[in-house]
Design an enzyme around this catalytic site. Structure first.
Site, mmCIF file in Angstrom:
data_model
loop_
_atom_site.group_PDB
_atom_site.id
_atom_site.type_symbol
_atom_site.label_atom_id
_atom_site.label_comp_id
_atom_site.label_asym_id
_atom_site.label_seq_id
_atom_site.Cartn_x
_atom_site.Cartn_y
_atom_site.Cartn_z
ATOM 1 N N GLY A 14 -2.473 30.006 26.234
ATOM 2 C CA GLY A 14 -2.379 29.787 24.786
ATOM 3 C C GLY A 14 -3.101 30.826 23.938
ATOM 4 O O GLY A 14 -3.439 30.551 22.783
ATOM 5 N N ASN A 16 -1.770 33.472 22.699
ATOM 6 C CA ASN A 16 -0.869 33.763 21.575
ATOM 7 C C ASN A 16 -0.900 32.633 20.554
ATOM 8 O O ASN A 16 -0.823 32.869 19.358
ATOM 9 C CB ASN A 16 0.564 34.000 22.049
ATOM 10 N N ILE A 90 12.929 26.481 30.442
ATOM 11 C CA ILE A 90 14.141 26.980 29.791
ATOM 12 C C ILE A 90 14.671 25.878 28.879
ATOM 13 O O ILE A 90 14.896 24.750 29.326
ATOM 14 C CB ILE A 90 15.181 27.399 30.844
ATOM 15 N N ASN A 105 10.651 34.013 20.458
ATOM 16 C CA ASN A 105 9.825 34.107 21.659
ATOM 17 C C ASN A 105 9.140 35.461 21.693
ATOM 18 O O ASN A 105 9.646 36.422 21.111
ATOM 19 C CB ASN A 105 10.724 33.949 22.897
ATOM 20 N N HIS A 107 7.837 38.346 24.410
ATOM 21 C CA HIS A 107 8.003 38.740 25.818
ATOM 22 C C HIS A 107 7.182 40.002 26.089
ATOM 23 O O HIS A 107 7.217 40.935 25.284
ATOM 24 C CB HIS A 107 9.494 38.982 26.105
HETATM 25 C C1 GRF Z 1 2.381 36.219 27.030
HETATM 26 O O1 GRF Z 1 2.068 37.432 27.622
HETATM 27 C C2 GRF Z 1 3.818 36.198 26.595
HETATM 28 O O2 GRF Z 1 4.349 37.455 26.383
HETATM 29 C C3 GRF Z 1 4.536 35.573 27.762
HETATM 30 O O3 GRF Z 1 3.626 34.662 28.297
HETATM 31 C C4 GRF Z 1 2.287 35.071 28.013
HETATM 32 C C5 GRF Z 1 1.585 33.877 27.463
HETATM 33 O O4 GRF Z 1 0.215 34.064 27.332
HETATM 34 N N1 GRF Z 1 5.783 34.995 27.322
HETATM 35 P P1 GRF Z 1 -0.637 33.041 26.479
HETATM 36 O O5 GRF Z 1 -0.393 31.648 27.036
HETATM 37 O O6 GRF Z 1 -0.206 33.151 25.050
HETATM 38 O O7 GRF Z 1 -2.075 33.456 26.674
#
Ligand code: GRF
Length: 189
Positions: A14, A16, A90, A105, A107
């Protein structure tokens, strides 16, 4: 500016999510994070929901009752944008169609290169000199929806998966916030 309500879907650390919450509290952010959905109770990211006092639900969206509850909560909270942030499930067609062009999303690669999992290992193995991250709309094909914003991260000779991940994720935090500002500039959103 009247902010729109957003929801973040997580499954893991988490980081992000944390960055999204922080950026949403800045004056120029077009969104308020009103709701958090996690696919698992094990997600460390749930701590940020608690710290920042944002309502959260742990839901398995393959279960019809959970799916109905999710739709209900999204509606009740008047959610205009769903941000997937390390969400490892998904989403079903039904879900994506209902929230068409409202799900985004992040990535950890420069899409369309390196779709799917394990991006850092594959990028390093292919001896790439540059990688990065991409924010994109979610459609019915994995990591294939319309791209909103990409940011490059240069690869060092001695990078490991861990060191590269740290730099790419740092780029992700900024890129996600910028992408959200960008999409709300679109007239029809
Ligand atoms: C991120 O690197 C994102 O790009 C990918 O999953 C990871 C999640 O990391 N989809 P976090 O849970 O936000 O630390």
């Amino acid at each position: 500016m009247v902010k729109k309500n957003a929801c973040v879907f997580i499954s893991g650390a988490g980081t992000n999510l944390k960055a999204l919450i922080k950026s949403s509290r800045e004056y120029n952010s077009p969104v308020n994070i009103k709701l958090i959905i996690s696919s698992t109770k094990k997600a460390k990211g749930l701590n940020f929901a608690k710290i920042y006092k944002i309502p959260y639900y742990i839901l398995n969206l393959n279960n019809q009752l959970n799916l109905a509850l999710c739709f209900k909560k999204l509606k009740e909270n008047n959610i205009s944008l769903i941000c997937l942030a390390g969400y490892m499930r998904i989403l079903k067609k039904k879900f994506i169609n209902k929230y068409n062009n409202k799900i985004i999303n992040i990535h950890p690669s420069l899409l369309p290169k390196y779709k799917g999992l394990d991006t850092f290992r594959r990028v390093l193995r292919s001896k790439e000199k540059v990688t990065g991250c991409t924010v994109h709309y979610v459609n019915n094909k994995i990591d294939s929806g319309q791209i909103i914003l990409k940011k490059k991260v240069y690869i060092n000779k001695n990078d490991t998966e861990t060191s590269l991940k740290i730099r790419v994720q740092k780029a992700e935090y900024k890129t996600y916030a910028e992408a959200i500002i960008r999409i709300f500039r679109q007239v029809n959103f």
